[in-house]
Design a protein around this motif. Structure first.
Motif, mmCIF file in Angstrom:
data_model
loop_
_atom_site.group_PDB
_atom_site.id
_atom_site.type_symbol
_atom_site.label_atom_id
_atom_site.label_comp_id
_atom_site.label_asym_id
_atom_site.label_seq_id
_atom_site.Cartn_x
_atom_site.Cartn_y
_atom_site.Cartn_z
ATOM 1 N N LYS A 63 -9.710 -5.333 -12.097
ATOM 2 C CA LYS A 63 -8.965 -4.172 -12.145
ATOM 3 C C LYS A 63 -9.546 -3.165 -13.285
ATOM 4 N N SER A 64 -9.227 -1.908 -13.036
ATOM 5 C CA SER A 64 -9.651 -0.832 -13.878
ATOM 6 C C SER A 64 -9.217 0.517 -13.616
ATOM 7 N N ASP A 65 -8.644 1.078 -14.526
ATOM 8 C CA ASP A 65 -8.092 2.505 -14.312
ATOM 9 C C ASP A 65 -9.016 3.531 -13.955
ATOM 10 N N ILE A 66 -10.417 3.286 -14.184
ATOM 11 C CA ILE A 66 -11.267 4.425 -13.993
ATOM 12 C C ILE A 66 -11.674 4.805 -12.444
ATOM 13 N N ARG A 69 -10.098 2.423 -6.215
ATOM 14 C CA ARG A 69 -10.164 0.978 -5.783
ATOM 15 C C ARG A 69 -11.424 0.291 -6.854
ATOM 16 N N LYS A 115 -12.571 8.346 -11.210
ATOM 17 C CA LYS A 115 -11.519 9.347 -11.623
ATOM 18 C C LYS A 115 -12.335 10.328 -12.599
#
Length: 146
Positions: A63-66, A69, A115
């Motif tokens: 997982k990553s907020d960048i 998905r 993002k």
């Protein structure tokens, strides 16, 4: 010492030893991420994952907020010789005492719906999720020249 105190002390020691085990057996080296350009909507990360423990483990998620998905992917060559990327839902085995390379043209971390653009020299926080070791956070440098 009362039974309740002995039990609580044993539980505390067990939880501390599990945390120490998880932190010490998985290591990540030579990590880097890239995308195809400033307007790219997807990117990938590559790295060497080593299991220095004596228990097999499995990378089961990431997982990553960048990105919208983030998935574990690989390349598969079809009957016509065409390579296609596909998600590997079961993840990747990391046997005890061995390593697994996430590399271009093979297994990798896939970012979809980026993002913000990947900028040379920046770092991307990525959390690798293992069956045994739990979550391992890695700061992955962006290297668009590799």
């Amino acid at each position: 010492m009362p039974f309740k105190s002995t039990l609580m002390a044993a539980m505390a020691v067990a939880s501390l030893s599990t945390a120490a085990f998880a932190e010490s057996v998985i290591s990540v080296d030579d990590a880097y991420a890239r995308s195809s350009g400033m307007n790219a909507m997807a990117g990938a990360a590559f790295m060497m994952i080593q299991n220095t423990g004596d228990t097999d483990d499995q990378l089961i998620g990431v997982k990553s907020d960048i990105a919208a998905r983030v998935e574990l992917h690989t390349h598969k060559i079809d009957a016509n010789g065409v390579a296609q990327m596909m998600q590997v839902e079961e993840g990747f085995a990391i046997p005890a005492g061995e390593s697994h390379m996430l590399k271009r043209g093979g297994d990798h971390v896939m970012f979809m719906g980026i993002k913000q653009p990947f900028e040379q020299g920046a770092t991307i926080p990525v959390t690798l999720i293992f069956e045994q070791a739990g979550e391992v956070v890695v700061e992955v440098p962006v290297d668009l020249e590799r």
